[in-house]
Design a protein around this motif. Structure first.
Motif, mmCIF file in Angstrom:
data_model
loop_
_atom_site.group_PDB
_atom_site.id
_atom_site.type_symbol
_atom_site.label_atom_id
_atom_site.label_comp_id
_atom_site.label_asym_id
_atom_site.label_seq_id
_atom_site.Cartn_x
_atom_site.Cartn_y
_atom_site.Cartn_z
ATOM 1 N N CYS A 1 -14.586 6.624 5.773
ATOM 2 C CA CYS A 1 -13.132 6.043 5.213
ATOM 3 C C CYS A 1 -13.008 5.630 3.597
ATOM 4 O O CYS A 1 -13.781 6.454 2.768
ATOM 5 C CB CYS A 1 -12.947 4.967 6.343
ATOM 6 S SG CYS A 1 -10.971 4.550 6.351
ATOM 7 N N ASN A 2 -11.995 4.840 3.466
ATOM 8 C CA ASN A 2 -11.993 4.434 2.204
ATOM 9 C C ASN A 2 -11.875 2.955 2.086
ATOM 10 O O ASN A 2 -10.995 2.263 2.705
ATOM 11 C CB ASN A 2 -10.601 4.902 1.540
ATOM 12 C CG ASN A 2 -10.426 3.996 0.204
ATOM 13 O OD1 ASN A 2 -9.749 3.246 0.044
ATOM 14 N ND2 ASN A 2 -11.032 4.721 -0.896
ATOM 15 N N GLN B 1 -8.761 9.459 5.232
ATOM 16 C CA GLN B 1 -9.146 8.515 4.180
ATOM 17 C C GLN B 1 -10.428 8.944 3.239
ATOM 18 O O GLN B 1 -10.350 8.410 2.108
ATOM 19 C CB GLN B 1 -9.330 7.173 4.641
ATOM 20 C CG GLN B 1 -7.922 6.735 5.255
ATOM 21 C CD GLN B 1 -7.814 6.950 7.007
ATOM 22 O OE1 GLN B 1 -8.466 7.789 7.373
ATOM 23 N NE2 GLN B 1 -7.302 5.945 7.631
ATOM 24 N N GLY C 1 -6.200 -0.351 4.757
ATOM 25 C CA GLY C 1 -7.294 -0.810 4.248
ATOM 26 C C GLY C 1 -7.001 -2.423 4.415
ATOM 27 O O GLY C 1 -6.339 -3.143 3.996
ATOM 28 N N ILE D 1 -3.811 -4.845 3.207
ATOM 29 C CA ILE D 1 -2.955 -4.889 4.503
ATOM 30 C C ILE D 1 -2.637 -6.327 4.524
ATOM 31 O O ILE D 1 -1.426 -6.812 4.414
ATOM 32 C CB ILE D 1 -3.392 -4.480 5.543
ATOM 33 C CG1 ILE D 1 -3.557 -2.994 5.735
ATOM 34 C CG2 ILE D 1 -2.472 -4.932 6.872
ATOM 35 C CD1 ILE D 1 -4.143 -2.455 7.262
ATOM 36 N N ASN E 1 -14.937 -0.980 12.090
ATOM 37 C CA ASN E 1 -14.297 -0.238 10.962
ATOM 38 C C ASN E 1 -13.737 1.148 11.369
ATOM 39 O O ASN E 1 -14.180 1.273 12.783
ATOM 40 C CB ASN E 1 -15.826 0.217 9.879
ATOM 41 C CG ASN E 1 -15.249 0.476 8.593
ATOM 42 O OD1 ASN E 1 -14.151 0.039 8.149
ATOM 43 N ND2 ASN E 1 -15.728 1.494 8.136
ATOM 44 N N ALA F 1 -8.274 0.293 -0.832
ATOM 45 C CA ALA F 1 -8.023 -0.535 0.359
ATOM 46 C C ALA F 1 -7.975 -2.065 -0.038
ATOM 47 O O ALA F 1 -7.945 -2.862 0.821
ATOM 48 C CB ALA F 1 -9.033 0.001 0.952
ATOM 49 N N THR F 2 -7.868 -2.202 -1.267
ATOM 50 C CA THR F 2 -7.899 -3.617 -1.914
ATOM 51 C C THR F 2 -6.668 -3.716 -3.002
ATOM 52 O O THR F 2 -6.041 -2.604 -3.181
ATOM 53 C CB THR F 2 -9.286 -3.936 -2.135
ATOM 54 O OG1 THR F 2 -9.634 -3.493 -3.531
ATOM 55 C CG2 THR F 2 -10.250 -3.800 -1.085
ATOM 56 N N ARG G 1 -0.085 -3.667 12.878
ATOM 57 C CA ARG G 1 -1.421 -2.939 13.305
ATOM 58 C C ARG G 1 -2.334 -4.202 13.690
ATOM 59 O O ARG G 1 -2.399 -5.257 13.620
ATOM 60 C CB ARG G 1 -2.258 -2.295 12.097
ATOM 61 C CG ARG G 1 -1.229 -1.304 11.280
ATOM 62 C CD ARG G 1 -2.119 -0.685 10.349
ATOM 63 N NE ARG G 1 -3.301 0.060 10.944
ATOM 64 C CZ ARG G 1 -4.229 0.902 10.270
ATOM 65 N NH1 ARG G 1 -4.162 0.683 9.004
ATOM 66 N NH2 ARG G 1 -5.071 1.769 10.727
ATOM 67 N N GLY H 1 -16.622 -0.234 4.686
ATOM 68 C CA GLY H 1 -15.967 -1.627 4.771
ATOM 69 C C GLY H 1 -15.895 -1.941 6.291
ATOM 70 O O GLY H 1 -16.639 -1.442 7.004
ATOM 71 N N CYS H 2 -15.173 -2.935 6.647
ATOM 72 C CA CYS H 2 -14.780 -3.247 7.869
ATOM 73 C C CYS H 2 -13.472 -3.896 7.883
ATOM 74 O O CYS H 2 -12.851 -4.222 6.851
ATOM 75 C CB CYS H 2 -15.985 -3.970 8.425
ATOM 76 S SG CYS H 2 -16.119 -5.641 7.398
ATOM 77 N N THR I 1 -14.313 -2.717 -1.757
ATOM 78 C CA THR I 1 -15.469 -3.459 -0.959
ATOM 79 C C THR I 1 -16.653 -2.708 -1.046
ATOM 80 O O THR I 1 -17.371 -2.835 -2.026
ATOM 81 C CB THR I 1 -15.251 -4.121 0.122
ATOM 82 O OG1 THR I 1 -14.956 -3.148 1.074
ATOM 83 C CG2 THR I 1 -14.016 -5.327 0.433
ATOM 84 N N LEU J 1 0.586 3.672 7.428
ATOM 85 C CA LEU J 1 -0.694 3.680 6.292
ATOM 86 C C LEU J 1 -0.453 4.131 4.943
ATOM 87 O O LEU J 1 -1.109 4.755 4.069
ATOM 88 C CB LEU J 1 -1.927 4.714 6.827
ATOM 89 C CG LEU J 1 -2.817 4.175 7.900
ATOM 90 C CD1 LEU J 1 -2.084 3.646 9.202
ATOM 91 C CD2 LEU J 1 -4.119 5.111 8.086
ATOM 92 N N PHE K 1 -10.489 2.826 15.062
ATOM 93 C CA PHE K 1 -11.668 2.142 14.907
ATOM 94 C C PHE K 1 -12.692 2.030 15.817
ATOM 95 O O PHE K 1 -12.573 2.528 16.978
ATOM 96 C CB PHE K 1 -11.375 0.622 14.460
ATOM 97 C CG PHE K 1 -10.580 0.555 13.499
ATOM 98 C CD1 PHE K 1 -10.672 0.331 12.069
ATOM 99 C CD2 PHE K 1 -8.907 0.398 13.775
ATOM 100 C CE1 PHE K 1 -9.479 0.381 11.085
ATOM 101 C CE2 PHE K 1 -7.966 0.234 13.126
ATOM 102 C CZ PHE K 1 -8.283 0.454 11.484
HETATM 103 O O1 MRU Z 1 -6.797 3.043 8.885
HETATM 104 P P1 MRU Z 1 -7.251 2.284 7.655
HETATM 105 O O2 MRU Z 1 -7.199 3.357 6.794
HETATM 106 O O3 MRU Z 1 -6.413 0.982 7.155
HETATM 107 O O4 MRU Z 1 -8.874 1.849 7.942
HETATM 108 C C1 MRU Z 1 -9.469 1.504 6.663
HETATM 109 C C2 MRU Z 1 -10.942 0.998 7.037
HETATM 110 O O5 MRU Z 1 -11.439 1.517 8.036
HETATM 111 C C3 MRU Z 1 -11.622 0.487 5.816
HETATM 112 O O6 MRU Z 1 -13.012 0.778 5.891
HETATM 113 C C4 MRU Z 1 -11.641 -1.054 6.357
HETATM 114 O O7 MRU Z 1 -10.254 -1.600 6.258
HETATM 115 C C5 MRU Z 1 -12.204 -1.790 4.993
HETATM 116 S S1 MRU Z 1 -11.208 -1.718 3.595
HETATM 117 C C6 MRU Z 1 -12.004 -2.604 2.317
#
Ligand code: MRU
Length: 362
Positions: A165-166, A204, A55, A59, A255, A171-172, A97, A243-244, A177, A51, A323
């Motif tokens: 979360c973030n 996060q 996000g 990723i 998510n 995450a982008t 992942r 997000g998701c 998002t 990590l 998740f």
């Molecule tokens: O484990 P992570 O930190 O990768 O999980 C991220 C999330 O759950 C985010 O909400 C999701 O990836 C959406 S990011 C725009």
């Protein structure tokens, strides 16, 4: 605290001179802003698994750049050998992942470039892979901006917004998002009161969303995950944006663990619960959320990480799914770059993809 403002740094980039994947090491935030330049496949895969880059959209972009870098290093001019080695590199990164479908979406898109150009010299295919990775990255910025604009149309100045979360810029590549409406609103001089669930076990929400929001000058309050109900009961939250990592064709959305609890609370208190999803996160091949693969994380992330000393007795069992799935009936709307989808999602998500296809043909 490092003085670098993370909002001025793209979360994922390609350094063309060094042929390196450039990321912010998110495991060090908010205390240290450390930029990593990764060239080796082991390091890129590990950065995703640990990590350092996380996000779903980030990723995906990291994997696209990663597999392009792998392709550059394949020493052959024979297409069949190249394809085999490319696919091995793709599988290696894909194993980092399991839940965020963007990882597979981006890698499949890269593989398609190789498959569609088998008549071309390998050196040309590598150039096309470069262009595709760059396009996936650029597209992410456009997509997030569009999600932000649609999201912003659902809220008004001064609203209280809760997030889990973030799903922000971190995450982008840029904007995020779920936090994109806040960033875009700020650019227009609007203000919101943002509540970030701390998001156990990897924090996060507290480490990343709160940091990102404070850096953007947003009125931000961190709450422990178990405080969300109280904050909603107080009347402080007008909308929830999350997000998701993967949305099924029926609108069920996976998510960060804890999101489904927030969704259930939102329904109880009558607060709109919005899921922000680029189409790259919507998996029309999966019918229902129960079929989405859910990652399990190692025990030490729950028992030891972030604590000064271990906080759980030795020998105790730990269950740590990364998740959970919010069922479609809990979701007020799914916000995509092609518009806002509402129930029944089996229909509205198909319409979103039809719009995407139309835009592609133009
Ligand atoms: O484990 P992570 O930190 O990768 O999980 C991220 C999330 O759950 C985010 O909400 C999701 O990836 C959406 S990011 C725009």
């Amino acid at each position: 605290m490092d003085s670098k403002n993370i909002l001025h740094i793209d979360t994922v980039a390609l350094n063309e001179e060094a042929n390196a994947l450039v990321i912010i090491d998110q495991t060090k935030l908010p205390g240290t802003v450390e930029i990593l330049e990764l060239t080796k496949q082991d390091d890129i895969r590990e950065a995703i698994y640990l990590l350092k880059v996380r996000g779903a959209p980030a990723i995906g972009v990291a994997a696209a750049i990663g597999v392009y870098l792998a392709a550059r290093d394949i020493k052959t001019q024979e297409y069949d050998v190249f394809l085999k080695e490319f696919q091995a590199a793709k599988e290696y990164l894909a194993s980092a992942r399991p839940t965020a479908v963007n990882l597979f979406w981006a890698l499949n898109r890269m593989e398609q470039v190789v498959l569609d150009n088998k008549d071309k010299p390998v050196s040309r295919i590598v150039q096309l892979l470069h262009d595709e990775a760059v396009e996936i990255r650029e597209e992410d910025i456009r997509v997030c901006k569009s999600i932000g604009e649609y999201g912003l149309s659902l809220i008004k100045d001064g609203d209280g917004i809760l997030t889990h979360c973030n799903a922000g810029q971190l995450a982008t590549v840029r904007y995020g998002t779920a936090l994109a409406p806040i960033h875009l609103g700020r650019e227009k001089g609007m203000n919101f009161k943002v509540f970030t669930d701390e998001t156990r076990p990897l924090l996060q929400g507290m480490r990343l969303s709160a940091f990102e929001m404070v850096s953007a000058g947003v009125d931000t309050t961190v709450i422990c995950d178990n405080m969300a109900s109280q904050v909603m009961k107080n009347g402080w939250v007008q909308a929830i944006f999350v997000g998701c990592d993967r949305v099924a064709a029926n609108g069920d959305a996976a998510n960060k663990i804890g999101t489904s609890g927030v969704a259930i609370l939102a329904k109880h208190y009558g607060i709109p619960f919005y899921v922000c999803a680029p189409t790259s996160t919507i998996d029309m091949d999966i019918h229902e959320g129960k079929d989405i693969p859910i990652e399990e994380r190692p025990a030490h992330e729950v028992t030891e990480m972030w604590f000064k000393e271990r906080m759980a007795p030795q020998g105790v069992n730990v269950y740590s799914p990364a998740f959970d799935v919010s069922e479609n009936e809990l979701i007020t709307a799914i916000i995509t770059e092609y518009g806002i989808a509402r129930a029944p999602y089996t229909e509205s998500l198909k319409e979103i993809f039809a719009k995407k296809e139309q835009a592609r043909k133009k």
